[in-house]
Design an enzyme around this catalytic site. Structure first.
Site, PDB file in Angstrom:
ATOM      1  N   SER A  25       0.835  -1.192   0.000  1.00 43.16           N
ATOM      2  CA  SER A  25       0.000   0.000   0.000  1.00 43.16           C
ATOM      3  C   SER A  25       0.871   1.243   0.000  1.00 43.16           C
ATOM      4  O   SER A  25       2.091   1.166   0.023  1.00 43.16           O
ATOM      5  CB  SER A  25      -0.898   0.008   1.237  1.00 43.16           C
ATOM      6  OG  SER A  25      -0.129   0.291   2.386  1.00 43.16           O
ATOM      7  N   LYS A  26       0.222   2.373  -0.008  1.00 40.74           N
ATOM      8  CA  LYS A  26       0.927   3.651  -0.059  1.00 40.74           C
ATOM      9  C   LYS A  26       1.970   3.799   1.051  1.00 40.74           C
ATOM     10  O   LYS A  26       2.984   4.457   0.882  1.00 40.74           O
ATOM     11  CB  LYS A  26      -0.086   4.795   0.048  1.00 40.74           C
ATOM     12  CG  LYS A  26      -1.020   4.889  -1.160  1.00 40.74           C
ATOM     13  CD  LYS A  26      -0.516   5.914  -2.123  1.00 40.74           C
ATOM     14  CE  LYS A  26      -1.295   5.962  -3.422  1.00 40.74           C
ATOM     15  NZ  LYS A  26      -2.593   5.360  -3.465  1.00 40.74           N
ATOM     16  N   ARG A  27       1.672   3.188   2.186  1.00 40.49           N
ATOM     17  CA  ARG A  27       2.593   3.285   3.310  1.00 40.49           C
ATOM     18  C   ARG A  27       3.987   2.757   2.960  1.00 40.49           C
ATOM     19  O   ARG A  27       4.979   3.145   3.544  1.00 40.49           O
ATOM     20  CB  ARG A  27       2.073   2.462   4.503  1.00 40.49           C
ATOM     21  CG  ARG A  27       0.824   3.008   5.149  1.00 40.49           C
ATOM     22  CD  ARG A  27       0.470   2.210   6.391  1.00 40.49           C
ATOM     23  NE  ARG A  27       0.234   0.797   6.102  1.00 40.49           N
ATOM     24  CZ  ARG A  27       1.059  -0.165   6.467  1.00 40.49           C
ATOM     25  NH1 ARG A  27       2.147   0.106   7.134  1.00 40.49           N
ATOM     26  NH2 ARG A  27       0.786  -1.418   6.166  1.00 40.49           N
TER      27      ARG A  27
ATOM     28  N   GLY B 175       5.554   3.217   0.302  1.00 39.02           N
ATOM     29  CA  GLY B 175       6.236   4.009  -0.708  1.00 39.02           C
ATOM     30  C   GLY B 175       5.488   3.922  -2.020  1.00 39.02           C
ATOM     31  O   GLY B 175       4.268   3.821  -2.032  1.00 39.02           O
TER      32      GLY B 175
END
Length: 507
Positions: free
Chosen positions: A273-275, A277
């Site tokens: 996910s976005k977390r 990167g």
RNA sequence: GGCGGUAUCGUCUAGGGGACUAGGACGGAGCCCUCUCAAGGCUCAAACACGGGUUCGAAUCCCGUUACCGCUACCA
């Protein structure tokens, strides 16, 4: 529908199809395979989606089949045209071309509803008059009692007269699938036999009370219409598969094969996910990753050609691809390995294919213009060829190219501190070097090298003692290609001028 | 909770009963090459989740446990 305008704009050129492999492949499909990639346009092209697309594409190309694209835009609240465009652009950048016009699921709602009606007539589904609110309440109540909620089929037990009354009164109803007794299973191309007892499959909704299809319905209806022979998707769809198989049966359609690919996880083992990167393909494009490297890396995340094979070109992947190399385990996305692999591809790629990737980056960085580079093509080619060896991304090349493209350079403080620590000494050495260089009649590595080595020897110095301060004068940095290559790339006048500037700086 | 899936170095993986003292790659450590940095070459550290079976023999087959992941909507 606004999405339709995108279709016309993004119709891809038909890619040349790979001839069916002559290899005796025990996984070879019976007929001409048709596969599809079916993303929802709710964001950008995710690396996980890109990999799913890649495997579908690889299979189609390897076995000489068709690779189709279907945009699942039935969720109007979340779908938008920008996302659709981003998916097309991501796929095109990767070179994952599709063979027929894009199918928009939203355009097929009439067929979906019709298929629902057919199943109603055939008795495979029944009308459910329960409202979403009622269902939510019952679900919550069951949850409070620590029970698993399953639909109790109360609407399936309604007397015909009651149903007729409700329908006549215009009571809204959804269409629910009557899951039969038994077991539903299939032979998954990557997992082997998977089976679900039907008692664990809830009577699921097929058509909402507003007549729109629910995901599984739309997918099956479209896959049948598109004559898909192999459904290859993420393994988060495994539990949808029995429902879909039931739908195929109810619709009287032949079953496709199924292949469920593992997920891609972040470094913490959770779904990427976005977390973690960058997750969008476009992010990697912007970071200077080559599409071929991206493809190579993605291919190895979930597939192995067997043995120690790692670096592959796209045609090699197509040739080597086999479903039996598909892995079952989720893989963690390792950026470092991607970058290493990109470095390998940077060296591997034909210079003519690399240049078009570098030029825009150089222009964007304000280091050059298309015209200025076109003015001296041979020089530019030589420069990039020199830099790509020590770069891992296109952006690395851009960074390294700066001293050769700018008129004036700055000096890296660390380089100054290390190589010009003794300013006087450095200056006199540089002056000596300048004189020597000025006397070299032919500005080639072959002539430059002996000259400078001779200078070092005559002064009782190791060559490095001359080269390092010179490197700083020439590039402002401690790292660069070989010093003679740097001199040649800079040219006689500019090299001498840089030394003069360094002398002025030091004194 | 129920159902399903997965399990080899930190990471990507090879392996499909004996060729395993478990191979390769990324990353890490070191050496070589060398004008610096890369690239390249060499070396080292590093794994079969656990417990039962089956078998003469299991990383490979079966079962269980554990852990992780997914699904469990009139979302997709």
């Amino acid at each position: 529908m606004t999405e339709m305008s995108v279709a016309a704009a993004a119709a891809p050129s038909a890619a040349p199809r790979t001839a069916p492999s002559p290899a005796p492949d025990r996984y070879a499909p019976a007929g001409r395979p048709r596969l599809r990639f079916a993303p929802s346009p709710t964001g950008y092209l995710h690396v996980g989606g890109a990999r799913t697309a890649l495997f579908n594409w690889l299979y189609a190309r390897h076995f000489g089949g068709d690779f189709l694209l279907r945009v699942e835009d039935t969720d109007k609240a979340r779908s938008n045209e920008a996302s659709t465009r981003a998916i097309f652009e991501g796929l095109e950048w990767l070179g994952l071309t599709w063979d027929e016009p894009v199918v928009y699921q939203g355009a097929n709602v009439a067929r979906h509803a019709d298929d629902g009606a057919r199943m109603l007539a055939a008795g495979a589904v029944y009308r459910c008059f329960c409202t979403a609110e009622e269902l939510d309440e019952r679900r919550a109540a069951a949850h409070a009692r620590h029970e698993t909620f399953t639909y109790d089929r109360r609407c399936d037990r309604l007397a015909p007269a009651e149903i007729a009354r409700l329908v006549a009164a215009g009571t809204p109803y959804a269409l629910r699938f009557r899951v039969p007794e038994g077991t539903t299973g299939w032979n998954d191309l990557v997992h082997g036999e998977i089976a679900f007892p039907n008692k664990d499959i809830d009577d699921f909704v097929v058509l909402r009370s507003d007549g729109t299809p629910v995901y599984n319905m739309a997918v099956v209806s479209d896959d049948i219409a598109m004559r898909i022979t192999l459904v290859m998707r993420g393994d988060d769809h495994i539990s949808n598969t029995p429902k879909q198989i039931l739908l195929y049966h109810a619709l009287g359609a032949p079953l496709p094969e199924f292949a469920h690919l593992p997920m891609i996880h972040g470094t913490d083992g959770k779904k990427l996910s976005k977390r973690h990167g960058a997750t969008a393909v476009a992010d990697y494009q912007n970071q200077g990753i080559l599409p071929t490297a991206m493809l190579n890396f993605l291919a190895l995340l979930g597939w192995s050609p067997g043995g120690d094979r790692e670096i592959m070109t796209v045609p090699e992947m197509v040739k080597l691809f086999s479903p039996d190399g598909l892995l079952r385990k989720a893989a963690i996305f390792d950026l470092q390995k991607l970058e290493w692999m990109n470095g390998q591809h940077l060296s591997l790629i034909a210079l003519d294919d690399l240049l078009p990737r570098v030029v825009p980056a150089l222009v964007a960085a304000g280091l050059a213009t298309t015209e200025s580079l076109a003015a001296r093509p041979d020089w530019f080619r030589a420069l990039i060829d020199l830099l790509r060896v020590r770069a891992r991304t296109v952006l690395d090349i851009v960074r390294q190219a700066e001293p050769y493209l700018r008129d004036v350079i700055g000096y890296d403080p660390e380089a100054v501190a290390k190589q010009w620590k003794d300013r006087e000494g450095a200056a006199s050495l540089l002056a000596l070097t300048r004189t020597k260089l000025a006397g070299v009649t032919e500005w080639t590595t072959a002539a430059l090298e002996p000259a400078l080595r001779e200078l070092a020897e005559s002064r009782g110095l190791t060559a490095g003692k001359i080269f390092q301060p010179l490197r700083v004068a020439l590039t402002g940095l401690t790292v660069s290609p070989g010093i003679f290559d740097v001199l040649v790339m800079l040219g006689r006048d500019r090299s001498l001028a840089r030394i003069d500037a360094a002398l002025a700086y030091l004194r």
